[in-house]
Design an enzyme around this catalytic site. Structure first.
Site, mmCIF file in Angstrom:
data_model
loop_
_atom_site.group_PDB
_atom_site.id
_atom_site.type_symbol
_atom_site.label_atom_id
_atom_site.label_comp_id
_atom_site.label_asym_id
_atom_site.label_seq_id
_atom_site.Cartn_x
_atom_site.Cartn_y
_atom_site.Cartn_z
ATOM 1 N N GLY A 1 -11.142 -1.898 4.902
ATOM 2 C CA GLY A 1 -9.692 -1.932 4.668
ATOM 3 C C GLY A 1 -8.899 -1.138 5.695
ATOM 4 N N THR B 1 0.825 -1.210 0.000
ATOM 5 C CA THR B 1 0.000 0.000 0.000
ATOM 6 C C THR B 1 0.864 1.266 0.000
ATOM 7 O OG1 THR B 1 -1.606 -1.248 1.267
ATOM 8 C CG2 THR B 1 -1.896 1.132 1.243
ATOM 9 N N VAL B 2 1.815 1.325 0.937
ATOM 10 C CA VAL B 2 2.609 2.565 1.044
ATOM 11 C C VAL B 2 3.560 2.700 -0.147
ATOM 12 C CG1 VAL B 2 4.160 3.929 2.491
ATOM 13 C CG2 VAL B 2 2.409 2.514 3.569
ATOM 14 N N ARG C 1 6.979 -10.163 -5.205
ATOM 15 C CA ARG C 1 5.800 -10.527 -6.011
ATOM 16 C C ARG C 1 5.941 -10.005 -7.439
ATOM 17 N NH1 ARG C 1 1.803 -7.531 -2.092
ATOM 18 N NH2 ARG C 1 3.594 -6.144 -2.253
ATOM 19 N N LYS D 1 4.819 3.610 18.170
ATOM 20 C CA LYS D 1 4.798 5.038 17.831
ATOM 21 C C LYS D 1 5.145 5.902 19.048
ATOM 22 C CE LYS D 1 1.500 4.379 14.070
ATOM 23 N NZ LYS D 1 0.074 4.266 13.753
ATOM 24 N N VAL E 1 5.218 7.748 12.349
ATOM 25 C CA VAL E 1 4.230 8.132 13.373
ATOM 26 C C VAL E 1 3.248 9.116 12.754
ATOM 27 C CG1 VAL E 1 3.874 9.150 15.658
ATOM 28 C CG2 VAL E 1 5.994 7.921 15.178
ATOM 29 N N ASP F 1 0.934 -1.322 17.770
ATOM 30 C CA ASP F 1 1.273 -0.271 16.813
ATOM 31 C C ASP F 1 1.427 1.082 17.535
ATOM 32 O OD1 ASP F 1 1.154 0.777 13.852
ATOM 33 O OD2 ASP F 1 -0.315 1.968 14.936
ATOM 34 N N GLU G 1 -6.511 -4.837 9.432
ATOM 35 C CA GLU G 1 -6.000 -5.979 8.675
ATOM 36 C C GLU G 1 -6.749 -7.242 9.066
ATOM 37 O OE1 GLU G 1 -1.857 -6.150 8.341
ATOM 38 O OE2 GLU G 1 -1.648 -3.977 8.495
ATOM 39 N N GLY H 1 1.234 8.842 10.257
ATOM 40 C CA GLY H 1 1.002 8.790 8.803
ATOM 41 C C GLY H 1 1.412 10.100 8.144
HETATM 42 N N1 HSE Z 1 -2.456 0.378 11.373
HETATM 43 C C1 HSE Z 1 -2.009 1.732 11.566
HETATM 44 C C2 HSE Z 1 -3.167 2.556 12.103
HETATM 45 C C3 HSE Z 1 -1.500 2.269 10.275
HETATM 46 O O1 HSE Z 1 -4.292 2.084 12.097
HETATM 47 O O2 HSE Z 1 -2.952 3.664 12.572
HETATM 48 C C4 HSE Z 1 -0.651 3.487 10.396
HETATM 49 O O3 HSE Z 1 0.475 3.297 11.163
#
Ligand code: HSE
Length: 399
Positions: free
Chosen positions: A182, A11-12, A44, A200, A127, A196, A185, A129
């Site tokens: 989406g 994705t990124v 891939r 951060k 951190v 997560d 996950e 996004g």
């Molecule tokens: N899974 C993370 C979130 C993605 O939901 O914030 C960004 O780090």
């Protein structure tokens, strides 16, 4: 001309390619030179992709190509990404990344290798996004002594909690919706268990306080135990429940924690909904500064990665540094104080008052009640709740 390699086309990675392509001319002006993708590394196949000529499965193509001066590592994880990053930095190539796991676990070492080799290791996207937070702490707020940082650092859990608060969905139903959209996950563990957010807050604490925290030692509690009843109590108490990453410095010691908290509606964090993140930084000169925006997603995250690519191309970034310490610098959670929301099914209100002082009771169900405690250490709370016959749960309250 700066030639770039993208490591990982998920994705990124695909977002980084897209932003570099869409904003090509503006990026060229701001970088003072064209910025061109020469390789995309992925195991891939992407048959028919317009950039198919750029794909390689061989990392050495990138490592041994002297034309590549910047690599965007967006593979994630701390194994192969760690190995690749080290090799690239040692080969004199700058690396930019969104990989919070790697920065949180090996940041001090990778920053040192970058410095020794005269290149940059940049991680604005790790951190928040797309929210600028690493550069502001490292550059714009560098005149301050930062005492505390806290906020909503995970978009997935914030979306789930918002669905519970606004639409009365259960945790399970809200998680399913998040997966359908989406946001979450298929295996949502890292988000819903707070892992997560823990990575951060570790990065923010490392950056602000200059010493590397071990993320494995940070107290981390996710949102899997939050029920609609808790949400209803919070509403009655003029609050909402949010997953809060928190860190502060106490002299030479540092404290960090991730946990759900009751956030009063008077706090700006209470209105941060859906996948948005917000981070409050408290400095001794600026006071409070708040950073708000999209904390996840393809293009917001790619926006931060590409801005680091531009900085690396320009060679303008001020070196970031934090150190590993031999001594344990982390404060023990048992001795830290909070005020607490407590739920119990005992009917013995008099005994609750004896234990906790003159607390006020809130009731939304026949067979239980809740109250907010005065300031207590974790240890004191455990002792007192241990004496309540029908004790159900506690949640910290943001002051
Ligand atoms: N899974 C993370 C979130 C993605 O939901 O914030 C960004 O780090």
């Amino acid at each position: 001309m700066t030639k770039v390699a993208i490591l990982g086309f998920g994705t990124v990675g695909s977002g980084v390619y897209e932003v570099l392509k869409t904003n090509k001319s503006g990026i060229e002006k701001r970088a003072g030179q064209p910025v061109e993708v020469k390789y995309i590394l992925d195991i891939r196949d992407f048959p028919g992709h317009p950039a198919s000529k750029l794909f390689t499965k061989n990392f050495d193509d990138i490592l041994n190509d002297d034309e590549i001066s910047v690599a965007a590592e967006v593979i994630g994880g701390a194994k192969i990404a760690y190995e690749f990053t080290k090799k690239l930095l040692e080969a004199g190539k700058s690396v930019v990344t969104s990989n919070k796991e790697l920065v949180a676990t090996h940041g001090a070492e990778l920053l040192e290798i970058a410095e020794k080799n005269g290149v940059s290791y940049l991680f604005e996207a790790s951190v928040g996004g797309g929210i600028p937070i690493i550069h502001p702490i490292h550059q714009c707020l560098t005149a301050n002594e930062i005492s505390e940082i806290f906020g909503i650092l995970n978009g997935t859990t914030n979306y789930i909690l918002t669905q519970m608060i606004k639409n009365g969905k259960s945790f399970e139903a809200a998680l399913s919706t998040a997966q359908e959209l989406g946001y979450a996950e298929a295996n949502p563990e890292a988000d819903v268990e707070g892992i997560d957010a823990c990575r951060k807050i570790a990065i923010l604490a490392d950056l602000a306080f200059g010493k590397e925290l071990d993320p494995d030692k940070i107290y981390t509690e996710g949102i899997t135990n939050i029920e609609l009843t808790d949400v209803e109590y919070a509403e009655k108490l003029g609050s909402v429940i949010k997953l809060i990453g928190y860190c502060r410095r106490d002299g030479e010691r540092v404290f960090a924690r991730v946990s759900p908290m009751l956030v009063p509606k008077s706090s700006a964090l209470s209105g941060v909904d859906d996948v948005f993140n917000a981070i409050l930084v408290r400095g001794n000169a600026i006071g409070d500064a708040m950073f708000y925006g999209k904390g996840a997603g393809k293009l917001p995250t790619a926006s931060a990665v590409v801005s680091d690519i531009i900085d690396a191309a320009l060679g303008v970034s001020r070196p970031i540094k934090w150190v590993r310490t031999k001594n344990d610098i982390m404060e023990d959670i048992k001795s830290t104080k909070s005020i607490w929301f407590v739920r119990t099914d005992t009917k013995d209100k008099a005994y609750a008052k004896e234990l906790f002082g003159n607390v006020s009771f809130t009731e939304i169900k026949e067979d239980e009640f809740a109250f907010i405690t005065p300031l207590l250490t974790e240890k004191e709370l455990a002792e007192k709740t241990g004496k309540l016959n029908g004790f159900k749960k506690f949640i910290r309250v943001l002051e």
